[in-house]
Design a protein around this motif. Structure first.
Motif, PDB file in Angstrom:
ATOM      1  N   ASN A  74      29.808  23.445  20.654  1.00  0.00           N
ATOM      2  CA  ASN A  74      30.356  24.257  19.877  1.00  0.00           C
ATOM      3  C   ASN A  74      29.554  25.670  19.808  1.00  0.00           C
ATOM      4  O   ASN A  74      29.919  26.853  20.029  1.00  0.00           O
ATOM      5  N   VAL A  75      28.058  25.364  19.581  1.00  0.00           N
ATOM      6  CA  VAL A  75      27.160  26.592  19.587  1.00  0.00           C
ATOM      7  C   VAL A  75      27.203  27.280  21.096  1.00  0.00           C
ATOM      8  O   VAL A  75      27.136  28.443  21.037  1.00  0.00           O
ATOM      9  N   ASP A  76      27.160  26.438  22.062  1.00  0.00           N
ATOM     10  CA  ASP A  76      27.291  27.210  23.562  1.00  0.00           C
ATOM     11  C   ASP A  76      28.502  27.915  23.657  1.00  0.00           C
ATOM     12  O   ASP A  76      28.424  29.203  23.907  1.00  0.00           O
ATOM     13  N   TYR A  77      29.445  27.517  23.093  1.00  0.00           N
ATOM     14  CA  TYR A  77      30.742  28.318  23.120  1.00  0.00           C
ATOM     15  C   TYR A  77      30.589  29.630  22.322  1.00  0.00           C
ATOM     16  O   TYR A  77      31.246  30.689  22.809  1.00  0.00           O
ATOM     17  N   GLY A  78      30.112  29.379  21.203  1.00  0.00           N
ATOM     18  CA  GLY A  78      29.831  30.687  20.293  1.00  0.00           C
ATOM     19  C   GLY A  78      29.075  31.680  20.985  1.00  0.00           C
ATOM     20  O   GLY A  78      29.349  33.025  21.008  1.00  0.00           O
ATOM     21  N   LEU A  79      27.940  31.092  21.449  1.00  0.00           N
ATOM     22  CA  LEU A  79      26.906  32.185  22.161  1.00  0.00           C
ATOM     23  C   LEU A  79      27.778  32.666  23.562  1.00  0.00           C
ATOM     24  O   LEU A  79      27.360  34.211  23.424  1.00  0.00           O
ATOM     25  N   VAL A  80      28.580  32.031  24.011  1.00  0.00           N
ATOM     26  CA  VAL A  80      29.435  32.639  25.135  1.00  0.00           C
ATOM     27  C   VAL A  80      30.385  33.845  24.635  1.00  0.00           C
ATOM     28  O   VAL A  80      30.312  34.896  25.354  1.00  0.00           O
ATOM     29  N   CYS A  81      30.991  33.451  23.513  1.00  0.00           N
ATOM     30  CA  CYS A  81      31.907  34.401  22.997  1.00  0.00           C
ATOM     31  C   CYS A  81      31.054  35.834  22.703  1.00  0.00           C
ATOM     32  O   CYS A  81      31.568  36.882  22.673  1.00  0.00           O
ATOM     33  N   GLN A  82      30.001  35.587  22.007  1.00  0.00           N
ATOM     34  CA  GLN A  82      29.305  36.627  21.576  1.00  0.00           C
ATOM     35  C   GLN A  82      28.652  37.475  22.810  1.00  0.00           C
ATOM     36  O   GLN A  82      28.822  38.927  22.581  1.00  0.00           O
ATOM     37  N   GLU A  83      28.407  36.820  23.828  1.00  0.00           N
ATOM     38  CA  GLU A  83      27.628  37.670  24.898  1.00  0.00           C
ATOM     39  C   GLU A  83      28.956  38.323  25.803  1.00  0.00           C
ATOM     40  O   GLU A  83      29.025  39.624  26.128  1.00  0.00           O
ATOM     41  N   LEU A  84      30.075  37.894  25.730  1.00  0.00           N
ATOM     42  CA  LEU A  84      31.310  38.346  26.285  1.00  0.00           C
ATOM     43  C   LEU A  84      31.732  39.466  25.626  1.00  0.00           C
ATOM     44  O   LEU A  84      32.112  40.437  26.056  1.00  0.00           O
ATOM     45  N   GLU A  85      31.888  39.553  24.287  1.00  0.00           N
ATOM     46  CA  GLU A  85      32.411  40.495  23.399  1.00  0.00           C
ATOM     47  C   GLU A  85      31.341  41.868  23.276  1.00  0.00           C
ATOM     48  O   GLU A  85      31.783  42.705  22.870  1.00  0.00           O
ATOM     49  N   TRP A  86      30.006  41.161  23.436  1.00  0.00           N
ATOM     50  CA  TRP A  86      29.278  42.309  23.509  1.00  0.00           C
ATOM     51  C   TRP A  86      29.838  43.371  24.523  1.00  0.00           C
ATOM     52  O   TRP A  86      29.503  44.727  24.581  1.00  0.00           O
ATOM     53  N   GLY A  87      30.142  42.840  25.645  1.00  0.00           N
ATOM     54  CA  GLY A  87      30.812  43.515  26.637  1.00  0.00           C
ATOM     55  C   GLY A  87      31.945  44.263  26.294  1.00  0.00           C
ATOM     56  O   GLY A  87      32.253  45.623  26.181  1.00  0.00           O
ATOM     57  N   ASP A  88      32.905  43.613  25.820  1.00  0.00           N
ATOM     58  CA  ASP A  88      34.299  44.139  25.386  1.00  0.00           C
ATOM     59  C   ASP A  88      35.188  42.701  24.784  1.00  0.00           C
ATOM     60  O   ASP A  88      35.147  41.717  25.363  1.00  0.00           O
ATOM     61  N   SER A  89      35.944  43.134  23.612  1.00  0.00           N
ATOM     62  CA  SER A  89      36.773  42.037  22.988  1.00  0.00           C
ATOM     63  C   SER A  89      37.799  41.636  24.020  1.00  0.00           C
ATOM     64  O   SER A  89      38.233  40.436  23.913  1.00  0.00           O
ATOM     65  N   GLY A  90      38.093  42.433  25.141  1.00  0.00           N
ATOM     66  CA  GLY A  90      39.257  41.905  25.924  1.00  0.00           C
ATOM     67  C   GLY A  90      38.524  40.797  26.970  1.00  0.00           C
ATOM     68  O   GLY A  90      39.550  39.937  27.247  1.00  0.00           O
ATOM     69  N   LEU A  91      37.323  40.893  27.196  1.00  0.00           N
ATOM     70  CA  LEU A  91      36.828  39.668  27.998  1.00  0.00           C
ATOM     71  C   LEU A  91      36.774  38.455  27.295  1.00  0.00           C
ATOM     72  O   LEU A  91      37.132  37.395  27.745  1.00  0.00           O
TER      73      LEU A  91
END
Ligand code: TGC
Ligand code: FAD
Length: 386
Positions: A74-91
């Motif tokens: 779950n922490v992996d998944y969270g970090l991925v969400c953080q990095e993708l949304e650093w780009g844009d919430s759409g991603l």
């Protein structure tokens, strides 16, 4: 690769594997996604070509085992969400719908045949999914849904409509929630079924680089084998929301960091009254407030992630993190925009794009008010809903 905000050295709290995954996604977003995001936001398009790349990196269904999924935490998944949304919430939205709202219900409520048929294709991005819960007249209160399924021989016949559905028009399959004999049940509806259409919602001012659609079911016949056998009652779709809401709590931090980092750089460079605007006390107050909210949000998300990996997170824990982190991110995006002055109203800088997106993020997956009432119900033992 750009350095990210980490005032309390939280980097030390992540394992080497977690850091490696985060940095891989970070550099992918910077190189492959960021250069085109302003154009996509302006045009109101989702960059579909990114989907197979997300699959190749193992980011679709990352936290599941087997069926072509990467088996992350779950922490992996969270970090991925953080990095993708650093780009844009759409991603992040694209990935979280595919993972938490399509693959999760298949894993949790699907038959073995359904899992084998769909999950490997969803993990590579060869298939795209969407999740239809919200209806035109039933948003915060999905228990009132009027979409109906009726058994007819070896099929179910679906009638009704869903609204505001992420990925709807580009999806190959929809996980659709409908009442069957008065109880909520889940169905897999493939694109192209007679009577099923997914018109795209246009003229959005938020999440412009994401596809949002209506789903219309005009007596759509689906084979009985397309029902999710283990999904019985409203708790089934609500349990999927926990997964996506958890990711949003992390994702919002990414958006907030992008805004803060841009504001800090801009305020150091921009001079007025003969000095950098970062030197004014009122600017520093804004920057420090942003940093302190980001730091608190990071601590909250990491603690929640570790609780979730230990099997100890409950849905009200997720609600508190979603409402806090999205609320803070929205305020940070607005303050960051103010530090950019007029330049902040353009797509040259990220804050207003993120602020516009975060209006949706604060609304979908349960509004700020709904999450407040979920936590309120837990601590008082009294429901304010009914
Ligand atoms: P309530 O009586 O509270 O619950 C009914 C049953 O469900 C159980 N339950 C949950 N189970 C798992 N996880 C949760 N979060 C749960 N919340 C409730 C509950 O224990 C009960 O189980 P049982 O076995 O006793 O029947 O139901 P309610 O009708 O009073 O509603 C409660 C409320 C308001 C909290 C719920 O309806 C709610 O969360 N509303 C918000 C709706 C929402 O979030 N919609 C999101 C749609 S999907 C979306 O927005 C995707 S955006 C994606 C993107 O682009 O990123
Ligand atoms: P309403 O429920 O009508 O709420 C309107 C206002 O009333 C809100 O401020 C709300 O907080 C307030 N309110 C409602 N009830 C209460 C209460 N009891 N107390 C206090 N205030 C209250 N849904 C899906 O199923 N799948 C998707 O993929 C999906 N993607 C989305 C993508 C975008 C871009 C957006 C904007 C929405 C998406 N949604 C999706 C829908 C989203 O989940 C709903 O918009 C959300 O649940 C709120 O429902 P509503 O818009 O009907 O607002």
């Amino acid at each position: 690769m750009g350095k990210r905000t980490d005032f309390y050295k939280l980097d030390q709290e992540f394992t080497e594997e977690e850091r490696r995954l985060r940095d891989t996604v970070r550099s992918f977003v910077e190189k492959e996604y960021l250069p085109d995001i302003a154009g996509h936001f302006e045009a109101g398009t989702f960059p579909l070509a990114i989907v197979p790349q997300l699959g190749k990196l193992g980011l679709l269904g990352l936290k599941y085992e087997g069926y072509g999924c990467a088996g992350g935490s779950n922490v992996d998944y969270g970090l991925v969400c953080q990095e993708l949304e650093w780009g844009d919430s759409g991603l992040r939205s694209f990935m979280s719908v595919q993972t938490s709202l399509v693959m999760h219900p298949l894993i949790t409520f699907g038959s073995e045949e359904q899992k084998e048929k769909y999950l490997p294709e969803l993990a590579t991005g060869r298939l795209i999914g969407c999740f239809g819960l919200t209806e035109p007249d039933h948003g915060s209160d999905p228990s009132g849904m009027t979409t109906r399924a009726v058994r007819d021989g070896d099929s179910y016949v679906l009638r009704g409509a869903k609204m505001w559905i992420t990925n709807g028009s580009i999806a190959d399959l929809a996980i659709v929630w409908a009442k069957l004999d008065g109880e909520v049940a889940g169905f897999i509806v493939e694109k192209g079924r007679p009577g099923f259409s997914a018109p795209e919602t246009k003229r959005k001012l938020s999440l412009r680089a994401s596809v949002t659609s209506e789903l219309v079911f005009d007596d759509v016949r689906v084979p009985a084998a397309q029902r999710l056998p283990d999904a019985n009652g409203l708790a089934a779709p609500l349990s999927c929301l926990n997964e996506a809401r958890y990711g949003i709590a992390w994702g919002a931090i990414g958006a907030a960091m992008a805004c803060y980092e841009s504001a800090l750089d801009y305020a150091r460079e921009r001079t007025q009254f003969g000095r950098p605007i970062a030197g004014f006390q009122l600017s520093q107050e804004k920057l420090v407030w942003m940093l302190s909210e980001i730091t608190k949000a990071q601590l909250l998300a990491l603690r929640l992630g570790r609780l979730k990996d230990a099997g100890d997170a409950r849905h009200w824990h997720v609600s508190l993190a979603k409402l806090n982190n999205v609320g803070a991110a929205l305020e940070i995006a607005r303050l960051a925009r103010s530090l950019h002055g007029a330049s902040g109203i353009t797509l040259e800088y990220p804050p207003l794009r993120h602020a516009a997106n975060l209006e949706s993020v604060a609304t979908y997956e349960g509004t700020h008010e709904i999450h407040t009432l979920i936590v309120g119900r837990e601590i008082t033992g009294l429901s304010a809903f009914r």
